[in-house]
Structures are given as C-alpha cells and as structure tokens.
Design a protein around this motif. Structure first.
Motif, short mmCIF file in Angstrom:
data_model
loop_
_atom_site.label_atom_id
_atom_site.label_comp_id
_atom_site.label_asym_id
_atom_site.label_seq_id
_atom_site.Cartn_x
_atom_site.Cartn_y
_atom_site.Cartn_z
N SER A 12 40.48 -67.67 17.17
CA SER A 12 41.82 -68.26 17.24
C SER A 12 41.95 -69.56 16.44
N HIS A 108 46.03 -66.35 20.82
CA HIS A 108 46.77 -65.43 19.97
C HIS A 108 48.18 -65.16 20.49
N ILE A 116 46.49 -58.69 16.42
CA ILE A 116 45.40 -59.66 16.52
C ILE A 116 44.30 -59.29 15.53
N SER A 167 48.90 -67.36 16.22
CA SER A 167 49.14 -66.04 15.65
C SER A 167 50.02 -66.08 14.39
#
Length: 187
Positions: A12, A108, A116, A167
């Motif tokens: 992330s 995310h 993802i 994201s």
C-alpha cells in the motif's frame, strides 16, 4: 520530536512513504518490521515471529519495537528518531504501544481484488516480494487482506489515526502526507 509509525496492508506504499520521509527529515532512520521479524526468526525461532505467519508477529514483535523506542528515548534523549514501517502493527496495538508517535495507516480503500492486483503490478519493481509471485498467489493474499484493510480503516477513524487510501493518486497523496508530517514535526 516524535517517532513515526507507518503501518497497513501489504503493497500500500509504506516503504515508499518511509523513504520519502527519511529523505526529508533529519535524524530520522527507518526501522523495517520485516527486517526485525526476519532477524528474530533467524536468531530466536522459538519466539514464533517469522515471515510464515508466526503466531507472535502481531503481538510480541510490536512490543519488542516499542521497547526499542522507549530505550532510545530514555538513553539517547531523542537524538535519533525513527520511522517504523510494516504490516505487523494494527490500530489497537498502535493505540496501546505507540501513542506517542505520529501514526499513519495506508490501505487500498474499497477496491475490488482485481483492481488491487492491477495497482500492485503498477508499482511493482524487482525489489518487491510481489514481483516474483504469480497473480493467483497474489490474489489469495489480497483477498485475505481486504477484511484487515477494512478493519484498519474503521479503527483508524475510531482512534483518530490517519488512514490514507493509496488506491488512486498514490504519488500525490504520499507527497502531501510528507508535507503534513513535516509541519507536525517542525511546527
């Protein structure tokens, strides 16, 4: 000055953010929880802190790192500060053991597993563990971490921790976060 904790789900942006901060902040050094975990596994395998899902990864490893910070503060009087980064600290543990740190969680958000995976592949480099893993293996890991990510987001809100959804616009969000942390530390 405060130490900085950067935690959250795998891939992330934790390491990226840690490196950005270390480049900007004087006297800050990165502590990778993965490195400590691996060293403890090599040296004391009986502790069951290991990269294979050790039962003490989320309990004893955070306690160990919090003690490092405690003794550093006591003995070195904050001459050196740390950016701690890894997946092994969840919001409840951060509240209990790292309440004197700047705490940031990355995740995310509400992306679907396929999105993802696409995002992970977008930022993949040969240095990343995910680079050599096939998509099926990565999807199993992603599905496992979606629930954890949701819980991290909810608990972060409850405790007042920063939760950043990386994201989309990841680079911009991480750069903005660096500036916010610098203001928090220097002003």
């Amino acid at each position: 000055m405060k130490n900085i904790l950067i935690a959250g789900v795998p891939r992330s942006g934790k390491t990226t953010l840690s490196m950005l901060l270390a480049n900007e902040l004087k006297n800050y050094h990165i502590i990778s929880l993965d490195c400590i975990r691996n060293a403890l596994d090599d040296t004391f395998p009986q502790l069951e802190i290991n990269p294979r899902g050790g039962k003490n990864n989320f309990t004893e490893l955070p306690k160990f790192v919090s003690r490092i910070l405690y003794y550093n503060k006591r003995d070195l009087r904050n001459k050196i500060n740390y950016i701690i980064e890894g997946t092994q600290i969840l919001p409840d543990t951060a509240k209990e053991l790292f309440n004197d740190c700047i705490v940031i969680f990355l995740g995310h958000g509400n992306m679907k597993p396929e999105q993802i995976l696409d995002n992970i592949r977008k930022y993949d480099t040969p240095e990343e563990y995910s680079y050599s893993r096939d998509d099926e293996t990565m999807m199993k890991s992603i599905i496992k971490h979606i629930k954890i990510d949701y819980e991290i987001e909810q608990k972060s809100k409850l405790y007042g921790f920063n939760y950043i959804d990386t994201s989309s616009n990841r680079t911009e969000k991480l750069n903005k976060l660096v500036e916010e942390v610098k203001k928090d530390i220097y002003y």
